[in-house]
Design an enzyme around this catalytic site. Structure first.
Site, short mmCIF file in Angstrom:
data_model
loop_
_atom_site.label_atom_id
_atom_site.label_comp_id
_atom_site.label_asym_id
_atom_site.label_seq_id
_atom_site.Cartn_x
_atom_site.Cartn_y
_atom_site.Cartn_z
N GLU A 1 0.84 -1.19 0.00
CA GLU A 1 0.00 0.00 0.00
C GLU A 1 0.87 1.24 0.00
O GLU A 1 1.87 1.32 0.71
CB GLU A 1 -0.91 0.01 1.23
CG GLU A 1 -1.97 1.08 1.21
CD GLU A 1 -3.02 0.89 2.30
OE1 GLU A 1 -3.86 1.78 2.45
OE2 GLU A 1 -2.98 -0.16 2.98
N GLY A 2 0.52 2.21 -0.85
CA GLY A 2 1.22 3.48 -0.89
C GLY A 2 0.32 4.60 -0.40
O GLY A 2 -0.72 4.35 0.21
N SER A 3 0.72 5.84 -0.70
CA SER A 3 -0.04 6.98 -0.22
C SER A 3 -1.46 7.00 -0.79
O SER A 3 -2.43 7.21 -0.07
CB SER A 3 0.68 8.28 -0.61
OG SER A 3 1.97 8.31 -0.04
N TYR A 4 -1.57 6.79 -2.10
CA TYR A 4 -2.89 6.88 -2.74
C TYR A 4 -3.20 5.64 -3.59
O TYR A 4 -4.02 5.70 -4.48
CB TYR A 4 -2.95 8.13 -3.62
CG TYR A 4 -2.38 9.36 -2.96
CD1 TYR A 4 -2.93 9.85 -1.78
CD2 TYR A 4 -1.29 10.03 -3.51
CE1 TYR A 4 -2.40 10.96 -1.15
CE2 TYR A 4 -0.75 11.15 -2.89
CZ TYR A 4 -1.32 11.60 -1.71
OH TYR A 4 -0.79 12.70 -1.09
N ALA A 5 -2.53 4.55 -3.30
CA ALA A 5 -2.72 3.35 -4.12
C ALA A 5 -2.49 2.10 -3.30
O ALA A 5 -1.86 2.12 -2.24
CB ALA A 5 -1.74 3.37 -5.29
N VAL B 1 -1.34 -2.15 -3.91
CA VAL B 1 -0.70 -3.04 -4.87
C VAL B 1 -1.19 -4.47 -4.61
O VAL B 1 -1.25 -4.93 -3.47
CB VAL B 1 0.84 -2.99 -4.75
CG1 VAL B 1 1.49 -3.86 -5.83
CG2 VAL B 1 1.33 -1.55 -4.88
N LYS C 1 -0.95 -2.17 -9.50
CA LYS C 1 -1.10 -0.99 -8.66
C LYS C 1 -2.42 -0.33 -9.03
O LYS C 1 -2.63 0.04 -10.19
CB LYS C 1 0.07 -0.03 -8.89
CG LYS C 1 0.04 1.25 -8.08
CD LYS C 1 1.28 2.07 -8.40
CE LYS C 1 1.32 3.39 -7.65
NZ LYS C 1 2.53 4.18 -7.99
N ASP D 1 12.35 9.96 -5.93
CA ASP D 1 11.87 9.18 -4.79
C ASP D 1 12.67 7.88 -4.66
O ASP D 1 12.11 6.83 -4.39
CB ASP D 1 10.38 8.87 -4.93
CG ASP D 1 9.75 8.39 -3.62
OD1 ASP D 1 10.35 8.63 -2.55
OD2 ASP D 1 8.68 7.77 -3.67
#
Length: 338
Positions: free
Chosen positions: A28-32, A34, A52, A146
């Protein structure tokens, strides 16, 4: 439909018609999020992929209008053996589905937390692969912005693939004029002093600093600086207050001890470029690195054509079933074993 996936039956059906099946979440990322997924095309062997999923209805407007278009624009054009391969990108209403190569051994941070710091020889292999990917991007005036251990993925053959282009951008305009970045990007632990200072910065130089942090973490299983307080972090960076851990320092070569300070160099004019990294004495210690693989050479030559090369490679868009399909040229690179 897997219970932790909130796709509609209509989305599941549309993806299934294209040969895709979403299995389970694993990141899991900031706005997504996986997901592990599968792809099968006309009786061919099933391929395991990562997917994603970005739901723009739940993301900030700034991300949707600025960062996401940049990410998609770059993702579907880049092609390098050490950059994670994007299989296809679908858009349906507010959601984007980015299918890409699945990295069986997770990311570098996971690997180090489980197994400890890696040998200098292994760090050299991974650092070279990451540097070649970054050279490719920098040649085309793309900064990643990043770079961190979590975005360095490890395949089944223990090769490294650079991923997550959520903050990537072109660093020059269409006329070749350099553009300074003024947006804080990435993780604090990997940010160079010029970003912490809050002034407009040259993002390629920032990538090199982050590259140095990654190498330090590989060798030490620790961060070089204390990032609990931004002011103290900045002071440590500019005064070069970092050391190799006593646990590993005696096992490291003089060459890597001489090399790393050129990356963690607070003065931008003295910091190495990506070409300096690749021509360093430390990397040349491994005779296998004297020549590029065919895939690496092909990518390097393409990148030397600069931004025009990927502008020309922009894929066509086809619309159907309310799905936007952006599928890049499907180059299959042979894995180069460490």
């Amino acid at each position: 439909m897997a219970k932790d996936i909130f796709n509609t039956p209509s989305e599941e059906l549309t993806l299934a018609q294209k040969g895709y099946k979403i299995l389970k979440a694993f990141g899991e990322g900031s706005y997504a999020k996986v997901y592990l997924s599968e792809f099968q095309d006309k009786g061919e062997k099933t391929r395991v992929l990562a997917c994603k999923i970005i739901d723009t209805s739940k993301a900030p407007k700034d991300f949707v209008k600025k960062f996401l278009p940049r990410e998609l624009d770059i993702l579907i054009r880049v092609n390098h053996p050490h950059i994670i391969h994007v299989h296809s990108v679908f858009q349906r209403k507010s959601k984007y589905f980015i299918f890409m190569r699945f990295a069986e051994n997770g990311d570098v941070l996971e690997f180090i937390l489980k197994k400890g710091s890696v040998s200098e020889a292994q760090a050299r292999v991974w650092f070279r692969q990451l540097s070649l990917a970054l050279q490719y991007l920098h040649n085309m005036d793309i900064a990643h912005r990043d770079l961190k251990c979590e975005n360095c993925l490890i395949t089944n053959n223990f090769n490294l693939k650079l991923a997550d282009f959520g903050f990537a951008r072109f660093v020059s305009d269409n006329n070749g004029k350099l553009l300074l970045s003024s947006t804080y990007c990435g993780s604090l632990s990997y940010a160079p002093p010029e970003i912490l200072k809050g002034a407009p910065y040259l993002p390629k130089n920032g990538d090199i600093w982050s590259l140095g942090i990654i190498l330090y973490v590989m060798l030490n299983k620790a961060m070089p600086f204390d990032d609990n307080h931004i002011k103290k972090l900045y002071e440590q960076q500019v005064s070069k207050r970092w050391n190799f851990r006593s646990k590993v320092v005696d096992s490291l070569t003089p060459q890597v001890k001489e090399f790393l300070p050129h990356l963690l160099e607070p003065k931008i004019s003295n910091r190495y470029s990506i070409d300096d990294c690749l021509s360093s004495l430390w990397l040349s210690m491994d005779p296998r690195f004297a020549t590029l693989t065919a895939a690496e050479e092909q990518a390097l030559q393409a990148s030397k054509e600069g931004r025009k090369a990927i502008d020309a490679a922009r894929p066509t868009e086809s619309k159907g079933d309310n799905v936007l399909i952006l599928k890049p040229t499907d180059h299959h690179h042979r894995e180069s074993l460490p």
